[in-house]
Design a protein around this motif. Sequence first.
Motif: not given
Lengths: 324, 294
Positions: A80, A82-85, A89, A154, B271-276
């Motif tokens: 993935i 994208e850097r922000m959740v 989404y 975001a 958290i706000r950042h997506y962490y893989s």
Amino acid sequence: MNARVEPVLFDSRNNIRLFGILHRPEDAREDVGIIILSPGIKSRVAPHRLYVKMAKRFCQMGFCVLRFDPHGIGDSQGEIEERMVADFYGSVQVGRFVNDTIDAMDWMAKEHGISRFILAGLCGGAITGLLTGASDRRVDSLLGLGIPVILDNAVTDQGKYMTRGQLEVLRGSYLKKLLDIKSWSRFLMLKSDYGLICRSIMTAMKSKIGNARKYSNESGNSTGSSTKTGHNFNPYFPMALHKMLSSRRVLLVFSGADRLFWEFEEKYMTPYKNEYEKVKEIIEIYIVKDANHVFSYKVWQGDMLNAAVTWLNMNYSRVNKGRS
Amino acid sequence: MLGLSISTDSVRKFGSLQKDNMQEIPFFFHNENYRLFGVLHEAKKLPRKEGFVFCAPFAEEKLWAHRVMVNFARELAVRGYPVLRFDYMGNGDSEGEFEESSLETILSDTECATRTLMAQVRDVESVNLLGLRLGGTVAALVAESAAKVNKLILWEPILNGASYMREMLRVNLSTQTAVYKKILHNTDDLVRMMKEGKTVNVDGYEMAWPLYEQVEKIDLLERSKTCDIPALIVQICRKEKYVNPLLAKLKEKCSIIHIDISVEEPFWKEIRHYYSKANNLYQVTLNWLEQDER
């Protein structure tokens, strides 16, 4: 009913190896199967193993059930970017995992001879199921839990697009803070979100003076354009839902204390009331009282599962071998 | 008892996920009367004699952190280390219900996974345990009894079980507040309910008394056997700061332990950042492994 539970691997059209768990009852039905779609980050398992519980229950009814990880999620290949959740989404809400879902159906058809599918899922899984159903006729029905009607990202101030229900809850919490010294300190030091406080209080005032109709017109009308329903409304949602409902069945289960239910009511049902009137006999909506978004409590899970099982029994009884 | 069902048969049956210089094989293995789910990451070239077993964090923390663990398993596998990731009983895809799990079952499952890795990968002569949060604590406890544990890597381990369990009870209080707008059962009530045989809901997981009681008793600082094995403990924090005084105390007791700090988001929670991937954490860990080899 005894069932085999096995890990499975299959390739997507992009040659990315996807990973899943297949629950196959001894006397599995071959006419229709269930695919449970990843809610987002939490893979084929879902919060507190909700999908494991769902798969077991559906498997007991004779359905072959697949839970799988789309690309970049769980144990599957891919990444993935994208850097922000919230951006991630948002990408799911416009169909990021639709092709993987179609590939999963192809695999189920090839390996297990299943030609019709019930797609199920929570949140991101529900919208993926809906969007897939709009583009693939093999999707026979949708069991959507807490389906989102908005587009996350975001950079948008989601506070700008809060529903009346959300603003009322916020107003309650602001009123409680009137007696809290720390909150006053934040307020006086310019650290509070004044816009949000103002909107939450204005909403309550509008409600009190019986101006609901005016509010409704402000937040949207029956033409249902995305500007009228709030800029964060997902324009794909009504198109996909109406396409699905033109010939197929949908059960939407919402949690009573979830903002997603308020958003569904205020951003879809109210502005699209004319369209909704035409399909309300086909769509079924079930509310699990007091439940939170992920159905944390056992009693909520039980209620949701009973609603799902009743609906499946009604539409896919063994005697009828499914709807015609 | 090991009821192994993988290796060549499994690869043929389920296929394997192949990438770069490694392959990944999902499979179930038995620990006594239930099946545990695992994924074996195997190096295709130059396999090492040391393998890794990953110990997952508690409940929902495992799901948030999952992809970071998967990607580090892949990093290790391409460097020649076979890695087994697995789900404890009542977690993930393993059999059993969460409310039946306890620290005892978690330790037993981890020991079983260690034996499974050694049985499945012919070249592996010793096992390193890597754990995150409560998984780090579990790794340290297993290392005390399992003879073949060679090294320990603990990422932000839970040092004090009692304070961690209180944190979990606070999660229950938050849910009560959100649902009922007030607290119906305080922490004392919740503990009493578990003692009476009921379960307490933590983020959807039904926690029973054996798990609570056994984790509550853990105090890693009091366990001297942890000092016998080369260990890396990584403190994870958003900004580089001083070492946690408890870790410093542990270091005083055990000179063999190496403590490092890694700047990362707390990727085991929302958290706000997506962490893989946790690249700083990966680098700190790989550096330590390389130094140890030299």
